[in-house]
Design a protein around this motif. Structure first.
Motif, short mmCIF file in Angstrom:
data_model
loop_
_atom_site.label_atom_id
_atom_site.label_comp_id
_atom_site.label_asym_id
_atom_site.label_seq_id
_atom_site.Cartn_x
_atom_site.Cartn_y
_atom_site.Cartn_z
N GLN A 487 3.16 -5.71 51.73
CA GLN A 487 3.83 -6.65 50.84
C GLN A 487 5.27 -6.93 51.30
O GLN A 487 5.92 -6.08 51.91
N ASP A 488 5.74 -8.12 50.98
CA ASP A 488 7.13 -8.44 51.28
C ASP A 488 8.03 -7.65 50.32
O ASP A 488 7.57 -7.16 49.27
N PRO A 489 9.31 -7.46 50.64
CA PRO A 489 10.20 -6.63 49.81
C PRO A 489 10.24 -7.06 48.35
O PRO A 489 10.31 -6.20 47.46
N VAL A 490 10.20 -8.37 48.10
CA VAL A 490 10.30 -8.85 46.72
C VAL A 490 9.08 -8.41 45.91
O VAL A 490 9.20 -7.85 44.81
N LYS A 492 6.93 -6.08 46.71
CA LYS A 492 6.84 -4.63 46.69
C LYS A 492 7.63 -4.08 45.51
O LYS A 492 7.18 -3.16 44.80
N GLU A 493 8.80 -4.64 45.26
CA GLU A 493 9.63 -4.24 44.12
C GLU A 493 8.89 -4.53 42.81
O GLU A 493 8.88 -3.69 41.89
N ILE A 494 8.26 -5.68 42.72
CA ILE A 494 7.50 -6.05 41.52
C ILE A 494 6.36 -5.06 41.29
O ILE A 494 6.10 -4.62 40.17
N PHE A 495 5.67 -4.70 42.37
CA PHE A 495 4.53 -3.79 42.26
C PHE A 495 4.96 -2.44 41.68
O PHE A 495 4.35 -1.94 40.73
N ILE A 513 -1.06 6.30 46.35
CA ILE A 513 -0.76 6.92 47.64
C ILE A 513 0.30 6.06 48.31
O ILE A 513 0.12 4.85 48.50
N SER A 514 1.43 6.67 48.64
CA SER A 514 2.56 5.86 49.10
C SER A 514 3.50 6.67 49.98
O SER A 514 3.59 7.90 49.87
N HIS A 515 4.20 5.94 50.87
CA HIS A 515 5.30 6.50 51.66
C HIS A 515 6.66 5.97 51.20
O HIS A 515 7.69 6.33 51.77
N ASP A 516 6.65 5.10 50.21
CA ASP A 516 7.90 4.45 49.77
C ASP A 516 8.68 5.39 48.84
O ASP A 516 8.63 5.28 47.61
#
Length: 540
Positions: A487-490, A492-495, A513-516
């Protein structure tokens, strides 16, 4: 015989009728030869009218029974192939995921496409094969009627001919079997072309090595085995023709010196053997097709047995629990073995408990077992040891299908359907359109009668469409495997800050499951894996 057995399993009654009518048709055709031979004799000229009516009658019988046999076997063969395709499809979907992954997509695809098609091509020849065999039998009976001594010579000659052809046929089948094994590997490489096209385009040397060392090498070996196999069958066909001409020459030049034989009987032999050439040539020419079908059936039966050995119980599951208290993994382990079986990775034993309406992040390095754990949690992998329990009810073969219905999942290697399958909602299109707005895709995708207008989007947008399906399923537990990676940064933030929290606020349990790591503070819990073990499980 394998093909006949395959058809008999579909409907032995129809096969019996079709083969019987085929034999009658072939016998009638052979009888026509006897009638023609009789009509050319001097003592039959006074009865030409009666013979003519007999000729018309036999021709009509041969025509009608031939049509009946072909139509029945065509319908039966198509039904049998349809049942075969559906049985294989059901068995693949009913087999354990871990077993399917070991078999590999190339083998499954080769069986579903090439093997099934080889059987389909061969069964279409069965009606004509029955008629040809009947013609051969009828002609042999006519030869017996003319002279049993000649039949005895024909039988001896046939035994010698079959013995001389047997080695050629055996070698041909051997090479065709090798070619079928090569086909599995070739399917794997051909799949790489579509799946790895970007990487191949970006690296010239890699592309050239792939083309020469893998595609061309495997295709060349496949061609070599195929050519050798078909060459042996072609040689058999030509050798068979030579033997037929030899038999005609023997009857024409040698037989009159051995027996006292009239010119009428001699002409009957010549006419019969000449007529026999066409059905015998057809039978020999069909041998490669029948051999390929036999090999394909062996492959299908092998896969059939393999899938059946790892088959799961598939039943229409009862209604899921819309409200639940706990989901427990108790001492769960799973072993992942490499292709060489020399090394293995063990996940577990895992002891975890999940609760309603919580947002849980599952983290860890690459290869730590996160995706394997996701498949265990969702019931796609069956634990080798330990237990999974939902509200204290142990998950086993009888209720695993029901258990899986509690999850909506978007895996990292997800598949996107272009139709909203299995969703029964009278307001489905309206509801889906609302979610498209939420996912910022309403300007690119429309939904009509549950069908997406397009899936030709970027990977990130395709993942949003997969999330759309998960939303519409409306299940109590959601699991996302590296969903935000594309996802794009925008968005990704919404998600992380909106979509996940909205799901949790709706009473859903959400596993991510995430690396963020910058979004970890938004979770209720963090579970960290380290090489197959839970390093810690704690509130953030």
């Amino acid at each position: 015989m394998n093909l006949i057995s395959f058809l008999l399993r579909s409907s032995w009654g129809m096969v019996a009728i079709a083969i019987t009518t085929g034999l009658v048709s072939g016998g009638s055709s052979a009888s026509l030869i006897a009638l023609i031979s009789r009509a050319t004799s001097n003592d039959a000229t006074s009865r030409l009218s009666a013979i003519a009516w007999g000729f018309v009658g036999l021709a009509m019988v041969a025509l009608i029974t031939s049509i009946i046999s072909q139509v029945m076997l065509i319908r039966l063969s198509e039904d049998a192939v349809l049942q075969l395709r559906m049985r294989l499809s059901r068995q693949i979907l009913a087999s354990e995921l871990n077993h399917l992954e070991k078999l590999g997509n190339p083998r499954l695809l080769a069986t579903l496409t090439e093997d099934v098609q080889a059987v389909a091509n061969a069964v279409k020849k069965i009606p004509f094969l029955c008629i040809d065999i009947a013609i051969v039998i009828g002609c042999l009976l006519y030869i017996t009627w003319l002279s049993w001594q000649v039949l005895l010579m024909v039988v001896v000659f046939s035994i010698l001919a079959i013995a001389s052809c047997q080695w050629l046929l055996k070698r041909g089948r051997h090479f065709l079997a090798l070619a079928r094994d090569d086909q599995d590997l070739l399917f794997k490489h051909l799949g790489t072309i579509t799946q790895g096209v970007k990487e191949l385009k970006l690296n010239y040397k890699r592309r050239q090595v792939f083309l020469t060392k893998q595609i061309e090498s495997t295709a060349t070996i496949f061609r070599h085995h195929n050519v050798n196999g078909l060459t042996f069958f072609a040689t058999t066909s030509s050798w068979g023709k030579l033997l037929f001409f030899f038999s005609i020459g023997f009857i024409l030049f040698a037989l009159p010196n051995l027996f006292t034989i009239s010119s009428q009987t001699l002409s009957g032999y010549i006419l019969t053997f000449t007529y026999l050439m066409l059905p015998m040539e057809d039978i020999v020419n069909d041998l490669p097709l029948l051999s390929k079908a036999s090999i394909a059936l062996q492959k299908i039966e092998s896969l059939d047995l393999s899938l059946a050995s790892q088959s799961e119980i598939s039943t229409n599951p009862p209604a899921i629990k819309s409200s639940w208290r706990s989901l427990e993994l108790i001492g769960v382990t799973h072993t992942f073995r490499s292709d060489t079986e020399d090394s293995s990775f063990i996940l577990g034993p895992i002891n975890l408990t999940f609760y309603p309406q919580e947002l849980v992040f599952i983290v860890g390095g690459n290869g730590s077992g996160k995706s394997t754990l996701a498949k265990l949690i969702t019931g796609l992998y069956i634990p080798e040891a330990g237990e999974i329990a939902l509200d204290g009810e142990l998950i086993n073969e009888q209720n695993r299908e029901w258990y899986r219905q509690h999850f909506s999942v978007v895996f990292s290697d997800f598949y996107l359907f272009d139709t909203l399958l299995g969703l029964e909602n009278i307001n489905l299109d309206i509801q889906a359109q609302e979610y498209l707005k939420l996912l910022q895709l309403d300007h690119k995708v429309k939904i009509e009668n549950g069908k997406l207008s397009t899936t030709n989007l970027s990977q990130g947008q395709r993942k949003r469409l997969a999330l759309l399906t998960a939303y519409l399923e409306d299940r109590p537990i959601y699991l996302f495997d590296e969903w935000a990676a594309d996802q794009d940064p925008v968005f990704k933030e919404i998600f992380y800050t909106q979509l996940l929290k909205n799901l949790r606020d709706r009473g859903k349990t959400v596993l991510v499951i995430s690396h963020d790591d910058r979004y970890f503070p938004s979770s209720d819990r963090i579970i960290k894996l380290d090489y197959g073990q839970v390093e810690y499980d704690k509130p953030y």
